[in-house]
Design a protein around this motif. Structure first.
Motif, PDB file in Angstrom:
ATOM      1  N   VAL A  65       0.822  -1.237   0.016  1.00 59.40           N
ATOM      2  CA  VAL A  65       0.044   0.047   0.081  1.00 59.40           C
ATOM      3  C   VAL A  65       0.914   1.294  -0.032  1.00 59.40           C
ATOM      4  O   VAL A  65       0.149   2.405  -0.024  1.00 59.40           O
ATOM      5  CB  VAL A  65      -0.940   0.133   1.112  1.00 59.40           C
ATOM      6  N   LYS A  66       1.966   1.211   0.302  1.00 56.57           N
ATOM      7  CA  LYS A  66       3.003   2.212  -0.024  1.00 56.57           C
ATOM      8  C   LYS A  66       3.020   3.008  -1.182  1.00 56.57           C
ATOM      9  O   LYS A  66       3.005   2.591  -2.185  1.00 56.57           O
ATOM     10  CB  LYS A  66       4.427   1.892   0.214  1.00 56.57           C
ATOM     11  N   GLY A  67       2.636   4.579  -1.024  1.00 55.67           N
ATOM     12  CA  GLY A  67       2.328   5.004  -2.321  1.00 55.67           C
ATOM     13  C   GLY A  67       0.971   5.349  -2.611  1.00 55.67           C
ATOM     14  O   GLY A  67       0.677   6.281  -3.291  1.00 55.67           O
ATOM     15  N   ARG A  68       0.235   4.585  -1.847  1.00 56.10           N
ATOM     16  CA  ARG A  68      -1.316   4.569  -1.989  1.00 56.10           C
ATOM     17  C   ARG A  68      -2.080   4.990  -0.900  1.00 56.10           C
ATOM     18  O   ARG A  68      -3.237   5.801  -1.137  1.00 56.10           O
ATOM     19  CB  ARG A  68      -1.687   3.457  -2.796  1.00 56.10           C
ATOM     20  N   PHE A  69      -1.843   4.695   0.217  1.00 57.58           N
ATOM     21  CA  PHE A  69      -2.589   4.666   1.335  1.00 57.58           C
ATOM     22  C   PHE A  69      -1.716   5.902   2.226  1.00 57.58           C
ATOM     23  O   PHE A  69      -0.584   5.760   2.339  1.00 57.58           O
ATOM     24  CB  PHE A  69      -2.670   3.531   2.235  1.00 57.58           C
ATOM     25  N   THR A  70      -2.533   6.696   3.056  1.00 59.93           N
ATOM     26  CA  THR A  70      -1.811   7.551   3.908  1.00 59.93           C
ATOM     27  C   THR A  70      -2.963   7.596   5.233  1.00 59.93           C
ATOM     28  O   THR A  70      -4.057   7.810   5.180  1.00 59.93           O
ATOM     29  CB  THR A  70      -1.968   8.954   3.238  1.00 59.93           C
ATOM     30  N   ILE A  71      -1.887   7.115   6.453  1.00 61.98           N
ATOM     31  CA  ILE A  71      -2.481   7.177   7.655  1.00 61.98           C
ATOM     32  C   ILE A  71      -2.138   8.775   8.414  1.00 61.98           C
ATOM     33  O   ILE A  71      -1.080   9.248   8.012  1.00 61.98           O
ATOM     34  CB  ILE A  71      -2.237   6.039   8.632  1.00 61.98           C
ATOM     35  N   SER A  72      -3.467   9.408   8.930  1.00 60.90           N
ATOM     36  CA  SER A  72      -3.019  10.652   9.470  1.00 60.90           C
ATOM     37  C   SER A  72      -3.884  10.631  10.739  1.00 60.90           C
ATOM     38  O   SER A  72      -4.967   9.838  11.001  1.00 60.90           O
ATOM     39  CB  SER A  72      -3.813  11.723   8.443  1.00 60.90           C
ATOM     40  N   ARG A  73      -3.660  11.671  11.643  1.00 62.51           N
ATOM     41  CA  ARG A  73      -4.370  11.898  12.884  1.00 62.51           C
ATOM     42  C   ARG A  73      -4.605  13.341  13.163  1.00 62.51           C
ATOM     43  O   ARG A  73      -4.071  14.204  12.908  1.00 62.51           O
ATOM     44  CB  ARG A  73      -3.280  11.707  13.847  1.00 62.51           C
ATOM     45  N   ASP A  74      -5.920  13.809  13.499  1.00 59.91           N
ATOM     46  CA  ASP A  74      -6.659  14.836  13.871  1.00 59.91           C
ATOM     47  C   ASP A  74      -6.782  14.801  15.056  1.00 59.91           C
ATOM     48  O   ASP A  74      -7.872  14.198  15.750  1.00 59.91           O
ATOM     49  CB  ASP A  74      -7.897  15.004  12.875  1.00 59.91           C
ATOM     50  N   ASN A  75      -5.987  15.622  15.849  1.00 58.14           N
ATOM     51  CA  ASN A  75      -6.264  15.850  17.360  1.00 58.14           C
ATOM     52  C   ASN A  75      -7.314  16.626  17.654  1.00 58.14           C
ATOM     53  O   ASN A  75      -8.007  15.916  18.831  1.00 58.14           O
ATOM     54  CB  ASN A  75      -4.886  16.462  17.990  1.00 58.14           C
ATOM     55  N   ALA A  76      -7.775  17.606  17.105  1.00 56.16           N
ATOM     56  CA  ALA A  76      -8.814  18.278  17.300  1.00 56.16           C
ATOM     57  C   ALA A  76     -10.276  17.254  17.243  1.00 56.16           C
ATOM     58  O   ALA A  76     -11.132  17.438  18.208  1.00 56.16           O
ATOM     59  CB  ALA A  76      -8.975  19.574  16.509  1.00 56.16           C
ATOM     60  N   ARG A  77     -10.318  16.477  16.493  1.00 58.25           N
ATOM     61  CA  ARG A  77     -11.486  15.549  16.385  1.00 58.25           C
ATOM     62  C   ARG A  77     -11.305  14.169  16.807  1.00 58.25           C
ATOM     63  O   ARG A  77     -12.299  13.354  16.788  1.00 58.25           O
ATOM     64  CB  ARG A  77     -11.660  15.465  14.779  1.00 58.25           C
ATOM     65  N   LYS A  78     -10.103  14.042  17.568  1.00 56.23           N
ATOM     66  CA  LYS A  78      -9.842  12.798  18.134  1.00 56.23           C
ATOM     67  C   LYS A  78     -10.185  11.513  17.084  1.00 56.23           C
ATOM     68  O   LYS A  78     -10.939  10.544  17.292  1.00 56.23           O
ATOM     69  CB  LYS A  78     -10.563  12.831  19.481  1.00 56.23           C
ATOM     70  N   THR A  79      -9.667  11.714  15.729  1.00 56.46           N
ATOM     71  CA  THR A  79      -9.837  10.828  14.759  1.00 56.46           C
ATOM     72  C   THR A  79      -8.860  10.572  13.890  1.00 56.46           C
ATOM     73  O   THR A  79      -7.744  11.384  13.810  1.00 56.46           O
ATOM     74  CB  THR A  79     -10.965  11.416  13.856  1.00 56.46           C
ATOM     75  N   VAL A  80      -8.654   9.271  13.763  1.00 55.23           N
ATOM     76  CA  VAL A  80      -7.418   8.969  12.742  1.00 55.23           C
ATOM     77  C   VAL A  80      -8.069   8.362  11.553  1.00 55.23           C
ATOM     78  O   VAL A  80      -9.029   7.875  11.256  1.00 55.23           O
ATOM     79  CB  VAL A  80      -6.705   7.701  13.428  1.00 55.23           C
ATOM     80  N   TYR A  81      -7.383   8.798  10.359  1.00 57.22           N
ATOM     81  CA  TYR A  81      -7.789   8.497   9.008  1.00 57.22           C
ATOM     82  C   TYR A  81      -6.985   7.478   8.318  1.00 57.22           C
ATOM     83  O   TYR A  81      -5.868   7.437   8.534  1.00 57.22           O
ATOM     84  CB  TYR A  81      -8.080   9.769   8.272  1.00 57.22           C
ATOM     85  N   LEU A  82      -7.665   6.819   7.416  1.00 64.63           N
ATOM     86  CA  LEU A  82      -6.678   6.170   6.270  1.00 64.63           C
ATOM     87  C   LEU A  82      -7.179   6.644   4.928  1.00 64.63           C
ATOM     88  O   LEU A  82      -8.310   6.268   4.589  1.00 64.63           O
ATOM     89  CB  LEU A  82      -7.092   4.809   6.483  1.00 64.63           C
ATOM     90  N   GLN A  83      -6.509   7.488   4.280  1.00 62.07           N
ATOM     91  CA  GLN A  83      -6.919   7.815   3.001  1.00 62.07           C
ATOM     92  C   GLN A  83      -6.379   6.841   2.010  1.00 62.07           C
ATOM     93  O   GLN A  83      -5.116   6.215   1.963  1.00 62.07           O
ATOM     94  CB  GLN A  83      -6.261   9.126   2.493  1.00 62.07           C
TER      95      GLN A  83
END
Length: 117
Positions: A65-83
């Motif tokens: 998934v390298k180069g296609r997926f991105t994990i990120s964290r939004d502290n204000a929303r207390k949410t972690v994403y996987l694009q």
């Protein structure tokens, strides 16, 4: 503490989805003290680690998934994403989020991703 995963669905090959994992009843200092993961589990297969977001902000990914997926964290929303971009049929699976540290280990309920034309 609860982790609520969402964002799965049916998408055509080459398409994109963004998965979300929202933490409830977790104060911010605790939220940022966890390592966050996304796992995938296809039918009849073991659960695989897909992406990691460490407490220090480092990210790691499974090779496929390298180069296609991105994990990120939004502290204000207390949410972690996987694009997830450029999705392939082999990405189809139930995706689970996980938050853990030395003392606790929490899992979300899973969200189904189906990549098909």
């Amino acid at each position: 503490v609860q982790l609520q995963a969402s964002g799965g669905g049916l998408v055509q090959p080459g398409g994109s989805l963004r998965l979300s994992c929202k933490a409830s009843r977790m104060i911010l200092s605790v939220f940022t003290s966890y390592t966050w993961n996304w796992y995938s589990q296809a039918p009849g297969k073991q659960r695989d680690l897909v992406a990691t977001f460490t407490t220090g902000g480092t990210t790691n990914y499974k090779d496929s998934v390298k180069g296609r997926f991105t994990i990120s964290r939004d502290n204000a929303r207390k949410t972690v994403y996987l694009q997830m971009n450029s999705l392939k049929p082999e990405d189809s699976a139930v995706y689970y989020c996980r938050a853990w540290n030395m003392n606790n280990d929490y899992w979300g309920q899973g969200t189904l991703v189906t990549v098909s034309s």
